[in-house]
Design an enzyme around this catalytic site. Structure first.
Site, PDB file in Angstrom:
ATOM      1  N   ASP A  79     105.756 -40.292  -4.029  1.00  0.00           N
ATOM      2  CA  ASP A  79     105.331 -41.435  -3.200  1.00  0.00           C
ATOM      3  C   ASP A  79     104.045 -41.065  -2.476  1.00  0.00           C
ATOM      4  O   ASP A  79     103.716 -39.887  -2.323  1.00  0.00           O
ATOM      5  CB  ASP A  79     106.410 -41.802  -2.168  1.00  0.00           C
ATOM      6  CG  ASP A  79     105.998 -43.018  -1.323  1.00  0.00           C
ATOM      7  OD1 ASP A  79     105.503 -44.003  -1.887  1.00  0.00           O
ATOM      8  OD2 ASP A  79     106.149 -42.974  -0.079  1.00  0.00           O
ATOM      9  N   SER A  80     103.340 -42.090  -2.014  1.00  0.00           N
ATOM     10  CA  SER A  80     102.119 -41.856  -1.238  1.00  0.00           C
ATOM     11  C   SER A  80     102.438 -41.153   0.080  1.00  0.00           C
ATOM     12  O   SER A  80     101.555 -40.552   0.681  1.00  0.00           O
ATOM     13  CB  SER A  80     101.444 -43.194  -0.947  1.00  0.00           C
ATOM     14  OG  SER A  80     102.327 -44.003  -0.194  1.00  0.00           O
ATOM     15  N   CYS A 122     107.174 -45.509  -5.422  1.00  0.00           N
ATOM     16  CA  CYS A 122     106.154 -46.194  -4.629  1.00  0.00           C
ATOM     17  C   CYS A 122     105.804 -47.464  -5.386  1.00  0.00           C
ATOM     18  O   CYS A 122     105.412 -47.400  -6.562  1.00  0.00           O
ATOM     19  CB  CYS A 122     104.931 -45.285  -4.505  1.00  0.00           C
ATOM     20  SG  CYS A 122     103.516 -46.053  -3.710  1.00  0.00           S
ATOM     21  N   ASN A 123     105.957 -48.600  -4.724  1.00  0.00           N
ATOM     22  CA  ASN A 123     105.658 -49.868  -5.397  1.00  0.00           C
ATOM     23  C   ASN A 123     104.178 -50.005  -5.705  1.00  0.00           C
ATOM     24  O   ASN A 123     103.794 -50.531  -6.740  1.00  0.00           O
ATOM     25  CB  ASN A 123     106.092 -51.044  -4.513  1.00  0.00           C
ATOM     26  CG  ASN A 123     107.592 -51.160  -4.437  1.00  0.00           C
ATOM     27  OD1 ASN A 123     108.199 -51.874  -5.221  1.00  0.00           O
ATOM     28  ND2 ASN A 123     108.219 -50.444  -3.522  1.00  0.00           N
ATOM     29  N   THR A 124     103.345 -49.513  -4.782  1.00  0.00           N
ATOM     30  CA  THR A 124     101.904 -49.654  -4.975  1.00  0.00           C
ATOM     31  C   THR A 124     101.460 -48.854  -6.206  1.00  0.00           C
ATOM     32  O   THR A 124     100.701 -49.356  -7.048  1.00  0.00           O
ATOM     33  CB  THR A 124     101.156 -49.166  -3.708  1.00  0.00           C
ATOM     34  OG1 THR A 124     101.756 -49.791  -2.577  1.00  0.00           O
ATOM     35  CG2 THR A 124      99.697 -49.519  -3.764  1.00  0.00           C
ATOM     36  N   CYS A 131     108.422 -52.402  -0.872  1.00  0.00           N
ATOM     37  CA  CYS A 131     107.695 -51.194  -0.469  1.00  0.00           C
ATOM     38  C   CYS A 131     108.751 -50.214  -0.010  1.00  0.00           C
ATOM     39  O   CYS A 131     109.658 -50.573   0.759  1.00  0.00           O
ATOM     40  CB  CYS A 131     106.723 -51.504   0.670  1.00  0.00           C
ATOM     41  SG  CYS A 131     105.982 -50.015   1.377  1.00  0.00           S
ATOM     42  N   THR A 132     108.634 -48.980  -0.464  1.00  0.00           N
ATOM     43  CA  THR A 132     109.715 -48.018  -0.208  1.00  0.00           C
ATOM     44  C   THR A 132     109.796 -47.582   1.258  1.00  0.00           C
ATOM     45  O   THR A 132     110.770 -46.967   1.663  1.00  0.00           O
ATOM     46  CB  THR A 132     109.557 -46.792  -1.139  1.00  0.00           C
ATOM     47  OG1 THR A 132     108.243 -46.249  -0.989  1.00  0.00           O
ATOM     48  CG2 THR A 132     109.783 -47.182  -2.572  1.00  0.00           C
ATOM     49  N   HIS A 133     108.785 -47.898   2.053  1.00  0.00           N
ATOM     50  CA  HIS A 133     108.859 -47.601   3.489  1.00  0.00           C
ATOM     51  C   HIS A 133     109.745 -48.601   4.233  1.00  0.00           C
ATOM     52  O   HIS A 133     110.239 -48.304   5.316  1.00  0.00           O
ATOM     53  CB  HIS A 133     107.469 -47.688   4.129  1.00  0.00           C
ATOM     54  CG  HIS A 133     106.589 -46.509   3.878  1.00  0.00           C
ATOM     55  ND1 HIS A 133     106.113 -46.183   2.633  1.00  0.00           N
ATOM     56  CD2 HIS A 133     106.077 -45.582   4.742  1.00  0.00           C
ATOM     57  CE1 HIS A 133     105.340 -45.114   2.736  1.00  0.00           C
ATOM     58  NE2 HIS A 133     105.303 -44.729   3.998  1.00  0.00           N
ATOM     59  N   GLU A 162     105.005 -44.838   9.388  1.00  0.00           N
ATOM     60  CA  GLU A 162     104.350 -43.523   9.331  1.00  0.00           C
ATOM     61  C   GLU A 162     104.079 -42.972  10.738  1.00  0.00           C
ATOM     62  O   GLU A 162     104.022 -41.777  10.936  1.00  0.00           O
ATOM     63  CB  GLU A 162     103.034 -43.597   8.543  1.00  0.00           C
ATOM     64  CG  GLU A 162     103.213 -43.885   7.050  1.00  0.00           C
ATOM     65  CD  GLU A 162     103.518 -42.641   6.210  1.00  0.00           C
ATOM     66  OE1 GLU A 162     103.039 -41.555   6.539  1.00  0.00           O
ATOM     67  OE2 GLU A 162     104.261 -42.789   5.211  1.00  0.00           O
ATOM     68  N   TYR A 178      98.436 -45.945   0.408  1.00  0.00           N
ATOM     69  CA  TYR A 178      97.823 -46.376  -0.845  1.00  0.00           C
ATOM     70  C   TYR A 178      97.652 -47.905  -0.878  1.00  0.00           C
ATOM     71  O   TYR A 178      96.857 -48.430  -1.637  1.00  0.00           O
ATOM     72  CB  TYR A 178      98.718 -45.999  -2.036  1.00  0.00           C
ATOM     73  CG  TYR A 178      98.634 -44.559  -2.506  1.00  0.00           C
ATOM     74  CD1 TYR A 178      98.060 -43.555  -1.740  1.00  0.00           C
ATOM     75  CD2 TYR A 178      99.156 -44.215  -3.754  1.00  0.00           C
ATOM     76  CE1 TYR A 178      98.012 -42.243  -2.202  1.00  0.00           C
ATOM     77  CE2 TYR A 178      99.108 -42.919  -4.228  1.00  0.00           C
ATOM     78  CZ  TYR A 178      98.534 -41.931  -3.443  1.00  0.00           C
ATOM     79  OH  TYR A 178      98.491 -40.646  -3.912  1.00  0.00           O
ATOM     80  N   GLY A 179      98.460 -48.576  -0.048  1.00  0.00           N
ATOM     81  CA  GLY A 179      98.576 -50.040  -0.138  1.00  0.00           C
ATOM     82  C   GLY A 179      97.286 -50.810   0.035  1.00  0.00           C
ATOM     83  O   GLY A 179      97.158 -51.940  -0.435  1.00  0.00           O
TER      84      GLY A 179
HETATM   85  N1  DGL Z   1     105.614 -46.653  -0.109  1.00  0.00           N
HETATM   86  C1  DGL Z   1     104.549 -47.349  -0.763  1.00  0.00           C
HETATM   87  C2  DGL Z   1     105.074 -48.515  -1.588  1.00  0.00           C
HETATM   88  O1  DGL Z   1     106.238 -48.558  -1.938  1.00  0.00           O
HETATM   89  C3  DGL Z   1     103.481 -47.885   0.125  1.00  0.00           C
HETATM   90  C4  DGL Z   1     102.910 -47.045   1.151  1.00  0.00           C
HETATM   91  C5  DGL Z   1     101.421 -47.028   1.096  1.00  0.00           C
HETATM   92  O2  DGL Z   1     100.753 -48.028   1.368  1.00  0.00           O
HETATM   93  O3  DGL Z   1     100.956 -45.958   0.775  1.00  0.00           O
HETATM   94  O4  DGL Z   1     104.311 -49.401  -1.902  1.00  0.00           O
END
Ligand code: DGL
Length: 280
Positions: free
Chosen positions: A16-17, A79-81, A198-200, A164, A48-49
């Site tokens: 993940d990011s 990570c979805n992104t 988004c995994t967060h 974060e 990363y988003g």
């Molecule tokens: N956890 C990432 C996701 O699932 C996003 C976090 C990011 O923006 O880096 O998209």
């Protein structure tokens, strides 16, 4: 005489990011505790988003290559992104050159698969990073499986920074959590299922629940990704054979180790050690 294997089995890589992928890793380890894992968080370059396709692809490919070097045959982009912006190119263009027997899987397809049985109204909302929403990956994946479902999306650029920066439970979080939910529901009043794309976001779940109307379900993707991985390993014994099973998990970050340990405690109920690495 015992024949030596043409490959060295290794752990399953989870990337993940930042910290968000830990919500997926926890569910995977609950479902498949006997396997070994390496978690890699690119915390130094998160989020990363908000980054371009090119950059997310470049960073994700670096991470995948690093996990392959560490001995993983199978890598999950938790990570979805990264799944939205890099997975397909890596699968189609890079893997055949790197090693056609290794695999990289994402989190969007398993999430799309579960949606069909969750929505009654056939109106679904996706809350995700700007990058994931812009990529249109959710509507594309959902429509491959369920043409009749209307998918609306809302980018939530403040949610990853809230997590974060350890502000998920702070009072200030309420404003932004409510704002994006209200925006999304205003786009389509018939939405009965909200996907946390988004995994967060599962870290924000207690507050998200506070602001959604009764009768609207929230989908956190961890358990669907875990079930899908279990099913994948069952259907692919040739990959299953390449995964070691000692129930161990190693953690790597591109940021400072002490920072990772402090923040990872939000996501995990265990003491961990972590090692810093660089990606290039
Ligand atoms: N956890 C990432 C996701 O699932 C996003 C976090 C990011 O923006 O880096 O998209």
């Amino acid at each position: 005489m015992k024949q030596s294997l043409p490959y060295q089995p290794g752990p399953i890589g989870v990337f993940d990011s930042g910290y968000g992928g830990l919500t997926i890793l926890s569910k995977i380890r609950e479902a498949l505790p006997e396997y070994d894992y390496i978690y890699l968080g690119d915390n130094a370059r998160t989020p990363y988003g908000t980054r371009s396709f090119e950059i997310v692809y470049e960073f994700t490919l670096q991470a995948v290559n690093k996990l392959f070097e560490m001995g993983c045959h199978l890598v999950i982009l938790a990570c979805n992104t990264a799944s939205a912006k890099a997975l397909r190119t890596i699968q189609m263009n890079d893997l055949p050159n790197i090693d056609p027997d290794r695999r990289v899987l994402g989190v969007i397809r398993p999430t799309a698969e579960c949606i069909g049985s969750m929505t009654q109204t056939r109106h679904v909302g996706i809350l995700a990073t700007a990058g994931t929403i812009k990529s249109e990956s959710y509507p594309l994946e959902v429509h491959k499986l369920f043409e009749d479902i209307k998918v609306s999306g809302e980018a939530c650029p403040m949610w990853v920074p809230l997590v974060e920066n350890n502000e998920a439970n702070g009072e200030g979080a309420d404003f932004f959590i409510r704002k994006y939910i209200d925006n999304l529901l205003a786009k389509d009043r018939q939405i009965d299922t909200l996907v946390l794309g988004c995994t967060h976001y599962p870290i924000l779940l207690p507050k998200i629940q506070k602001f959604i109307p009764q009768g609207v379900k929230v989908v956190a993707q961890g358990e669907y990704v875990a079930t899908s991985l279990k099913d994948y390993l069952h259907r692919h014994p040739e990959m299953d054979m390449k995964c070691t099973r000692e129930g161990k998990c190693r953690f790597y970050t591109t940021e400072a180790e002490d920072k990772f340990i402090e923040s990872a405690s939000m996501f995990l109920n265990e003491n961990i050690t972590v090692q810093r690495i660089t990606l290039e």
